[in-house]
Write a protein that holds these residues in place. Structure first.
Motif, PDB file in Angstrom:
ATOM      1  N   VAL A  57      61.740 104.832  16.584  1.00  0.00           N
ATOM      2  CA  VAL A  57      61.199 103.553  16.118  1.00  0.00           C
ATOM      3  C   VAL A  57      59.893 103.754  15.368  1.00  0.00           C
ATOM      4  CG1 VAL A  57      62.241 102.381  18.099  1.00  0.00           C
ATOM      5  CG2 VAL A  57      59.871 103.154  18.253  1.00  0.00           C
ATOM      6  N   PRO A  58      59.484 102.774  14.554  1.00  0.00           N
ATOM      7  CA  PRO A  58      58.149 102.836  13.944  1.00  0.00           C
ATOM      8  C   PRO A  58      57.068 102.532  14.980  1.00  0.00           C
ATOM      9  CG  PRO A  58      59.284 100.814  13.306  1.00  0.00           C
ATOM     10  CD  PRO A  58      60.274 101.635  14.062  1.00  0.00           C
ATOM     11  N   LEU A  59      55.824 102.863  14.642  1.00  0.00           N
ATOM     12  CA  LEU A  59      54.697 102.686  15.554  1.00  0.00           C
ATOM     13  C   LEU A  59      54.641 101.260  16.099  1.00  0.00           C
ATOM     14  CD1 LEU A  59      51.858 104.545  13.567  1.00  0.00           C
ATOM     15  CD2 LEU A  59      53.230 105.448  15.471  1.00  0.00           C
ATOM     16  N   GLY A  60      54.420 101.148  17.390  1.00  0.00           N
ATOM     17  CA  GLY A  60      54.217  99.850  18.009  1.00  0.00           C
ATOM     18  C   GLY A  60      55.433  99.216  18.614  1.00  0.00           C
ATOM     19  N   VAL A  61      56.621  99.715  18.309  1.00  0.00           N
ATOM     20  CA  VAL A  61      57.847  99.100  18.814  1.00  0.00           C
ATOM     21  C   VAL A  61      58.189  99.587  20.218  1.00  0.00           C
ATOM     22  CG1 VAL A  61      60.334  98.823  18.374  1.00  0.00           C
ATOM     23  CG2 VAL A  61      58.712  98.688  16.483  1.00  0.00           C
TER      24      VAL A  61
ATOM     25  N   ARG B  68      51.199  93.822  14.795  1.00  0.00           N
ATOM     26  CA  ARG B  68      50.850  94.750  15.891  1.00  0.00           C
ATOM     27  C   ARG B  68      51.765  95.966  15.925  1.00  0.00           C
ATOM     28  NH1 ARG B  68      47.734  91.855  19.686  1.00  0.00           N
ATOM     29  NH2 ARG B  68      46.365  90.527  18.442  1.00  0.00           N
ATOM     30  N   SER B  69      52.897  95.895  15.238  1.00  0.00           N
ATOM     31  CA  SER B  69      53.780  97.062  15.119  1.00  0.00           C
ATOM     32  C   SER B  69      54.099  97.282  13.651  1.00  0.00           C
ATOM     33  CB  SER B  69      55.068  96.867  15.936  1.00  0.00           C
ATOM     34  OG  SER B  69      55.820  95.781  15.432  1.00  0.00           O
ATOM     35  N   LEU B  70      54.559  98.481  13.336  1.00  0.00           N
ATOM     36  CA  LEU B  70      54.828  98.868  11.951  1.00  0.00           C
ATOM     37  C   LEU B  70      56.291  98.553  11.605  1.00  0.00           C
ATOM     38  CD1 LEU B  70      53.571 100.260   9.445  1.00  0.00           C
ATOM     39  CD2 LEU B  70      54.312 102.457  10.421  1.00  0.00           C
ATOM     40  N   TRP B  71      56.585  98.478  10.340  1.00  0.00           N
ATOM     41  CA  TRP B  71      57.933  98.290   9.801  1.00  0.00           C
ATOM     42  C   TRP B  71      58.238  99.481   8.901  1.00  0.00           C
ATOM     43  CZ3 TRP B  71      53.642  95.406   9.656  1.00  0.00           C
ATOM     44  CH2 TRP B  71      52.861  95.434   8.475  1.00  0.00           C
TER      45      TRP B  71
END
Length: 369
Positions: free
Chosen positions: A185-189, A237-240
């Motif tokens: 996953v991307p950062l924050g997920v 708050r999370s990346l895509w």
């Protein structure tokens, strides 16, 4: 006394609403202090949230756009969803196993990929509605899926592109959590997955341009132009991201959700050409063009990423915009034809073999209204 009771009731309702938003499981989890420390080191993290490489907003909130959007919602569009459930092909294990590399579209952005024998799920949203509440929100056009989670072949890894409800689904993750070898996953997920019962050691988080080796494949977390958030207080708050999936002889690209941008050409220069690219083409509107491409932009982005066969995604399952439900397919195939881009148009559940030059190209949606 009446005023006191009323004030107390109001405060109680506010507190109950806050607690609900904080603790209702489908809203997701909150990152730990250690996780946040890592995120702050990302070039994409600015201030208190992740941001796009170029200025982008989910909606251009000027008076003209706001007035026109309200007018369009009030007017309505009877064609935003099909009048009857969409047909679905059941996943045929024999056909699926026949090819070492293949793409099976589950509707919207959900994909079952087989890449040189490795099985991947991308954005497996198998829930009935793109909403934190199954009984409200945009309902799925089809009554069934090509396969339920329990019927899937052994899944080696799940890849998510971001945390929106039409991509990351609580009920689906709960069913998958003990049946998958890795969540990528991307950062924050990760915080969402951990709250929903996925063991932390099964999750790896990645920033843009990070590469990882997985069972003989090279996976690359690549940029997208979008945003994130599942509640009132977690925007950015999370990346895509998008994903590059590269084997020894096969390369695939999945755009995730994205507005058009220079990142497509950059990905193409670094990792292209691809055998096939799964590119979003639906739920668009000029008023939020920063974060969702128009179909004609999809074809342009596909050419710049050097995508090979174009597989249109992010349509055919949920109504998240005001256009006719068939417009994404009509417009993207028209633009692809004019540009000389080969476009695959699988039915939901239909498997596309990769590397054979054979792909479905019928306008199956035209017989459905």
């Amino acid at each position: 006394m009446v005023g006191y009771v009323g004030w107390t009731a109001a405060v109680g309702l506010v507190l109950a609403a806050i607690l609900f938003l904080l603790y209702y499981p489908p809203f997701g989890g909150r990152s730990s202090a250690g996780q946040k420390k890592r995120y702050r080191q990302s070039a994409q993290f600015q201030g208190k949230q992740f941001r796009n490489a170029s200025p982008s907003v989910p909606f251009q909130a000027n008076w003209g756009n706001t007035k026109s959007l309200l007018r369009d919602y009030m007017k309505g569009n009877p064609n935003v969803k099909p009048a009857v459930p969409l047909p679905v092909r059941r996943l045929d294990p024999d056909v699926w196993r026949k090819h070492a590399s293949s793409i099976t579209w589950f509707g919207h952005s959900a994909l079952l990929l087989r890449v040189e024998g490795v099985t991947l799920l991308v954005d497996p949203m198998f829930g009935p509605a793109a909403s934190p509440f199954a009984w409200i929100g945009s309902k799925r056009y089809s009554k069934e899926l090509p396969a339920e989670v329990e019927e899937l072949p052994q899944v080696d890894a799940v890849l998510f592109t971001h945390d929106h409800y039409d991509h990351l689904d609580y009920s689906t993750v709960r069913k998958l959590k003990d049946r998958v070898g890795r969540f990528i996953v991307p950062l924050g997920v990760a915080a969402h997955l951990e709250r929903w019962g996925v063991r932390p050691e099964l999750i790896t988080e990645h920033d843009w341009w990070e590469e990882l080796e997985f069972q003989g494949l090279r996976l690359v977390c690549t940029p997208a132009r979008h945003f994130s958030g599942r509640g009132l207080f977690d925007r950015g708050r999370s990346l895509w991201c998008s994903w590059v999936i590269q084997g020894s002889a096969v390369k695939l690209f999945c755009s995730g959700d994205s507005g058009y941008g220079s990142h497509f050409a950059e990905i193409g220069r670094k990792y292209g050409p691809f055998d096939a690219a799964m590119m979003e083409c639906g739920q668009y509107d000029p008023r939020w063009a920063d974060i969702h491409m128009l179909p004609e932009e999809t074809v342009r982005a596909h050419r710049e990423v050097q995508g090979g066969i174009l597989v249109p995604i992010h349509w055919g399952a949920f109504t998240l915009a005001l256009h006719d439900w068939v417009d994404p397919a009509e417009r993207v195939t028209k633009a692809a034809g004019e540009a000389g881009v080969p476009a695959a148009t699988p039915e939901i559940g239909e498997t596309i073999p990769v590397g054979t030059g054979v792909y479905p190209a019928t306008a199956w949606w035209r017989g459905i209204r």
